[in-house]
Enzyme design. Structure first.
Site, mmCIF file in Angstrom:
data_model
loop_
_atom_site.group_PDB
_atom_site.id
_atom_site.type_symbol
_atom_site.label_atom_id
_atom_site.label_comp_id
_atom_site.label_asym_id
_atom_site.label_seq_id
_atom_site.Cartn_x
_atom_site.Cartn_y
_atom_site.Cartn_z
ATOM 1 C CE LYS A 1 38.792 53.758 43.577
ATOM 2 N NZ LYS A 1 39.837 53.103 43.878
ATOM 3 C CD GLN B 1 43.041 50.774 44.634
ATOM 4 O OE1 GLN B 1 42.060 50.771 43.395
ATOM 5 N NE2 GLN B 1 43.398 50.951 45.779
ATOM 6 C CG ASP C 1 43.073 57.260 40.382
ATOM 7 O OD1 ASP C 1 42.077 57.851 40.512
ATOM 8 O OD2 ASP C 1 43.525 56.011 40.435
#
Ligand code: NAP
Length: 297
Positions: free
Chosen positions: A54, A98, A121
């Site tokens: 990312k 994450q 997200d």
């Protein structure tokens, strides 16, 4: 049957080039560079790799980005405070934490603490609720990536029977919801299977489209698929492999050698859904930076 590959690597590269142009345009028009912050807790090998990807992607398309690395021992309260600080930081457009998180931290609590305006997200209950209602929002990156792949390859979905294997909040349930919505891709009749579904092959054998998101390597076999099906493999499992420099190879949830010959289209692992997920996260961050989410809420 002659099958075609749904090439997530090539498709995401083309989208990436378009996004890089868009960032240039934003900056040339006096706007600020989109800014993504990633929180990484602990030292899980797969998470480190995903976050590094990312970060690299952000750099390559001209984003501002940083990774806030926290030790495995960080407490839930400390993490919540970090989220609060980033929520208030106007220079940050998108914030993701994450997963998986260590067991002593309630991941849902952290996700819910992230501002819905920065929830790129798409895991926040506000984002999930809006998606469910078909309202503009940040779609979770993996389902968003699958929808984009279906769209780019013009795979017909209207009236098709789609069987989704897996019901996680991040993949199975949202993709089932999106494909059941009105529009193209969409307008599917959707069945969701999970670990309590008896005789899964009775469902997959009748499916026009199968989306597999289980985390069970090579679960879907050729004898479970009808001729001409479209198969999307979301699974990624690291299988120890001494012949590889990394010490492992990536295996999907689909037994590619037996399934592919039955398919019209199929995604490979790696190079299918994975790259589409990263590009979708970046698309969400650009939307956040452009303030589209704020306008929608
Ligand atoms: P998850 O949260 O563990 O959910 C797995 C789902 O599969 C659950 O609904 C579970 O059923 C079901 N399941 C597990 N074993 C089964 C079996 N033997 N038969 C039937 N159903 C079974 O996983 P996830 O987060 O959705 O991820 C799934 C896979 O996709 C993993 O390999 C993950 O690494 C990968 N992934 C890839 C990407 C990408 O970008 N390519 C993104 C996200 C995830 P129950 O609900 O009944 O327990």
């Amino acid at each position: 049957m002659e099958y075609k590959i749904l090439d997530g690597k090539a498709t995401s590269a083309a989208i990436k080039a378009r996004l890089a142009e868009k960032v240039k345009e934003i900056v040339a028009n006096g706007g600020k560079r989109p800014h993504l912050t990633v929180i990484l807790v602990g030292s899980d090998g797969a998470s480190i790799t995903y976050v590094a990807n990312k970060e690299k992607f952000c750099k390559e398309i001209g984003f501002e980005s940083e990774v806030l690395r926290l030790p495995e021992s960080v407490t839930e309260d400390e993490l919540l405070k970090k989220v609060e600080v980033i929520n208030r930081d106007d220079s940050v457009d998108g914030l993701i934490c994450q997963v998986p998180l260590p067991k002593h931290i309630d991941a849902q609590k952290i996700i819910t603490a992230i501002s819905p305006f920065k929830d790129v997200d798409g895991f926040h209950p506000v984002s999930a609720g809006r998606m469910m209602l078909g309202l503009p929002t940040f779609l979770p990156a993996t389902p968003y990536g699958i929808m984009t792949l279906l769209k780019e390859y013009k795979i017909p979905t209207r009236g098709k029977h789609c069987v989704v294997l897996g019901r996680s909040n991040t993949v199975g349930r949202p993709i089932a919801n999106l494909l059941s919505q009105k529009g193209e891709p969409g307008d599917c009749t959707v069945t969701i299977c999970h670990s309590k579904t008896p005789d899964i092959e009775e469902f997959t054998k009748r499916a026009d489209i199968i989306i597999v998101a289980l985390g069970v390597p090579a679960f879907l076999k050729g004898n479970m698929v009808k001729d001409g099906a479209v198969v999307i493999d979301v699974g990624i499992t690291r299988i120890p492999d001494v012949s590889k420099k990394s010490g492992f190879r990536l295996q999907g949830d689909v037994d590619f050698p037996s399934v592919a010959p039955k398919c019209s289209y199929i995604t490979p692992v790696p190079g299918g859904v994975g790259p589409m997920t990263v590009v979708s996260l970046i698309e969400n961050t650009i939307k956040a930076a452009e303030g589209k989410k704020q306008a929608a809420l």
